[in-house]
Write an enzyme that holds these catalytic residues in place. Structure first.
Site, short mmCIF file in Angstrom:
data_model
loop_
_atom_site.label_atom_id
_atom_site.label_comp_id
_atom_site.label_asym_id
_atom_site.label_seq_id
_atom_site.Cartn_x
_atom_site.Cartn_y
_atom_site.Cartn_z
N LEU A 210 -11.11 -8.32 -12.31
CA LEU A 210 -10.22 -9.06 -13.21
C LEU A 210 -10.11 -10.50 -12.75
O LEU A 210 -9.36 -10.81 -11.82
CB LEU A 210 -8.83 -8.40 -13.24
CG LEU A 210 -8.78 -6.89 -13.52
CD1 LEU A 210 -7.34 -6.38 -13.48
CD2 LEU A 210 -9.41 -6.56 -14.87
N ARG A 242 -12.35 -15.60 -23.44
CA ARG A 242 -13.25 -14.77 -24.27
C ARG A 242 -12.48 -13.63 -24.92
O ARG A 242 -11.57 -13.08 -24.32
CB ARG A 242 -14.38 -14.21 -23.40
CG ARG A 242 -15.39 -15.26 -23.02
CD ARG A 242 -16.41 -14.70 -22.02
NE ARG A 242 -16.26 -15.27 -20.71
CZ ARG A 242 -16.79 -14.78 -19.60
NH1 ARG A 242 -17.51 -13.69 -19.64
NH2 ARG A 242 -16.60 -15.38 -18.44
N ASP A 284 -5.06 -19.22 -18.04
CA ASP A 284 -4.86 -18.93 -16.62
C ASP A 284 -3.73 -17.91 -16.43
O ASP A 284 -2.57 -18.18 -16.79
CB ASP A 284 -4.51 -20.25 -15.93
CG ASP A 284 -4.54 -20.13 -14.43
OD1 ASP A 284 -5.45 -20.69 -13.81
OD2 ASP A 284 -3.65 -19.45 -13.88
N MET A 285 -4.06 -16.76 -15.89
CA MET A 285 -3.07 -15.69 -15.76
C MET A 285 -1.87 -16.12 -14.93
O MET A 285 -0.73 -15.79 -15.25
CB MET A 285 -3.74 -14.45 -15.15
CG MET A 285 -2.85 -13.26 -15.01
SD MET A 285 -2.16 -12.71 -16.60
CE MET A 285 -3.39 -11.51 -17.12
N ILE A 330 -7.46 -12.23 -10.47
CA ILE A 330 -6.23 -11.54 -10.88
C ILE A 330 -6.07 -10.24 -10.09
O ILE A 330 -5.00 -9.93 -9.57
CB ILE A 330 -6.26 -11.24 -12.40
CG1 ILE A 330 -6.38 -12.54 -13.21
CG2 ILE A 330 -5.04 -10.45 -12.83
CD1 ILE A 330 -6.68 -12.34 -14.70
N GLU A 332 -7.14 -9.39 -7.20
CA GLU A 332 -6.84 -9.56 -5.76
C GLU A 332 -5.47 -10.16 -5.52
O GLU A 332 -4.88 -9.94 -4.46
CB GLU A 332 -7.89 -10.49 -5.12
CG GLU A 332 -9.27 -9.87 -5.04
CD GLU A 332 -10.35 -10.89 -4.68
OE1 GLU A 332 -10.05 -11.91 -4.05
OE2 GLU A 332 -11.51 -10.64 -5.06
N GLU A 380 -19.41 -11.96 -3.90
CA GLU A 380 -20.73 -11.96 -4.56
C GLU A 380 -21.76 -12.77 -3.77
O GLU A 380 -22.93 -12.40 -3.71
CB GLU A 380 -20.59 -12.54 -5.98
CG GLU A 380 -19.82 -11.61 -6.90
CD GLU A 380 -19.00 -12.33 -7.95
OE1 GLU A 380 -18.13 -13.16 -7.57
OE2 GLU A 380 -19.19 -12.08 -9.14
P1 ADP Z 1 -13.77 -16.91 -11.92
O1 ADP Z 1 -14.42 -16.80 -10.55
O2 ADP Z 1 -14.33 -15.99 -12.96
O3 ADP Z 1 -13.55 -18.31 -12.40
P2 ADP Z 1 -11.46 -15.86 -10.58
O4 ADP Z 1 -11.98 -14.56 -10.07
O5 ADP Z 1 -11.24 -16.96 -9.60
O6 ADP Z 1 -12.32 -16.36 -11.81
O7 ADP Z 1 -10.07 -15.56 -11.32
C1 ADP Z 1 -9.33 -16.55 -11.96
C2 ADP Z 1 -8.08 -15.93 -12.53
O8 ADP Z 1 -7.30 -15.38 -11.45
C3 ADP Z 1 -7.17 -16.92 -13.25
O9 ADP Z 1 -6.68 -16.34 -14.44
C4 ADP Z 1 -6.04 -17.12 -12.28
O10 ADP Z 1 -4.84 -17.47 -12.87
C5 ADP Z 1 -5.95 -15.75 -11.67
N1 ADP Z 1 -5.18 -15.77 -10.43
C6 ADP Z 1 -5.48 -16.36 -9.27
N2 ADP Z 1 -4.46 -16.22 -8.39
C7 ADP Z 1 -3.49 -15.53 -9.04
C8 ADP Z 1 -2.20 -15.06 -8.70
N3 ADP Z 1 -1.68 -15.28 -7.50
N4 ADP Z 1 -1.50 -14.36 -9.63
C9 ADP Z 1 -2.02 -14.14 -10.85
N5 ADP Z 1 -3.23 -14.54 -11.23
C10 ADP Z 1 -3.96 -15.24 -10.35
#
Ligand code: ADP
Length: 395
Positions: A210, A242, A284-285, A330, A332, A380
């Site tokens: 996620l 998406r 952004d979550m 998300i 992690e 990865e």
């Molecule tokens: P990518 O590598 O595909 O760009 P990531 O695996 O870094 O994406 O994930 C990004 C998402 O993780 C974003 O939606 C971000 O808001 C969310 N995210 C990162 N840290 C947190 C957190 N502490 N709480 C909630 N969501 C988080």
């Protein structure tokens, strides 16, 4: 001074270039640094960190100095050449599409490159970016071995049913298949399960990747048997921007009734949908979770609802479930989303340990839970470096 043998791992996207350098120590690897150039063509910025996350370098450029991916790759090349004491032995690349042929990483030569370029049609938004650094390195360092590691390869173990859409066979033969993505992440989780969650290594597991992109993978004995993503990385769960799974009739309606062009539909489904489209606020979550706006809440509720539905689907594909692993941005970092996803697993006997969940320790289910639940950070780039090294060592 003897130089350290090293592998450079590259992950080239449309507006960012991520890279990592690993030292080769016999048959193992040690991460030396990770860097990224973000904001290509907008606000170019290079940041490099050591293996502990300490800042090594931060620098910015004017837009015209790094207007596109090629110039970003060349800036990265300048930086890598400036590092003293390392000797690059190989380049490992993340390549989104390995098409129907590649079930494993491959050493790149002109013939392989031609094949990978043909898959550009299957992943037009990602594959050209992934191939750009390969082409450039072939010109400037033709003798440096280059290895392609694919997001699709890990899913080549799917059955014929899982690989098919209910479309005429000619389309399947033409490459319209359910490839699945995020395979490097799932491979990493599958590799560490025996150590982190030994009871799951040979079990039925759903891995929830996620992040900005999001998908689920069903693992049986560490092998992928199903995934929520299919022909493209649009399918399955709603994501940052998406749409996720959609009735294909919606696409037909957009084109035939609303008069949208293919380019407009692409832009809508890849960049204006998902959390962004649902909330109208952010993709952004983390931002949505901290917002009081009911639309933010609605987007999160929808995301969690769809996660629950797809978890149920993959649990059925596995004919039962022993464990769930949460990973990526998300998965992690968000105890709240994990807790909500765990609620959708209660019918299967899952019981979350709230304290463990808030701490994000690997095991977040209670001892009585019928489903083991874990948080495992994905890696990865390490998978790419390992695969690159193993091909290098194989000669
Ligand atoms: P990518 O590598 O595909 O760009 P990531 O695996 O870094 O994406 O994930 C990004 C998402 O993780 C974003 O939606 C971000 O808001 C969310 N995210 C990162 N840290 C947190 C957190 N502490 N709480 C909630 N969501 C988080």
């Amino acid at each position: 001074m003897t130089k350290k043998d090293a592998i450079l791992v590259m992950n080239a996207g449309s507006s960012s270039l991520k890279f990592q350098i690993f030292e080769i120590i016999g048959s193992s690897l040690s991460r030396l640094l990770r860097g990224q150039i973000e904001g290509v063509g907008v606000r170019p910025k290079l940041s490099v960190k050591d293996s502990d996350g300490g800042a090594l370098l931060d620098r910015t450029w004017l837009v015209h100095e790094v207007p596109d991916l090629l110039s970003a790759i060349s800036k990265m090349g300048d930086y890598v050449r400036s590092i003293e004491g390392i000797q690059l032995r190989a380049l490992g690349h993340r390549v989104v599409h390995g098409g129907p042929d590649y079930a494993a990483p491959v050493r790149i030569d002109a013939e392989v490159l031609q094949k990978l370029a043909a898959y550009q049609e299957l992943a037009p938004l990602h594959q050209p970016n992934n191939l750009a650094p390969i082409r450039l390195a072939m010109q400037v360092a033709p003798h440096l071995p280059q290895i392609a590691c694919f997001d699709t390869a890990f899913h080549r173990s799917h059955s014929a049913h899982a690989d098919r859409y209910a479309l005429p066979e000619a389309l399947y033969q033409a490459g319209v298949r359910r490839y699945g993505f995020h395979g490097l992440s799932y491979e990493y989780i599958s590799q560490v399960l025996p150590e982190v969650a030994p009871e799951l290594a040979f079990g039925r597991v759903i891995v929830a990747h996620l992040g900005s992109g999001a998908s689920l993978c069903a693992l049986r004995s560490g092998q992928s048997i199903e995934s929520t993503m299919g022909f493209t990385a649009l399918d399955g769960l709603p994501m940052g921007t998406r749409s996720g799974q959609l009735d294909p009739g919606v696409v037909l309606y957009l084109i035939s009734h609303l008069g949208m062009s293919a380019a407009e539909v692409t832009e809508l489904l890849y960049h204006q949908s998902g959390l962004e489209g649902l909330s109208g606020l952010s993709s952004d979550m983390r931002e949505l979770l901290s917002s009081n706006d009911p639309k933010a809440q609605f987007a999160i509720d929808h995301f969690v609802h769809r996660c629950g539905l797809h978890i149920g689907m993959l649990a059925a594909a596995l004919n039962g479930l022993d464990g769930v692993v949460f990973t990526a941005g998300i998965g992690e970092n968000s105890p709240e989303i994990r807790a909500r996803a765990a609620e959708s697993l209660e019918w299967l006997g899952a019981k979350l340990d709230p304290l463990a969940n808030s701490q994000g320790v690997p095991r977040i289910s209670t001892p009585e839970s019928e489903i083991s639940m874990y948080v495992i950070p994905t890696d990865e780039e390490l998978v790419i470096a390992r695969e690159t090294l193993s091909i290098l060592n194989a000669g």
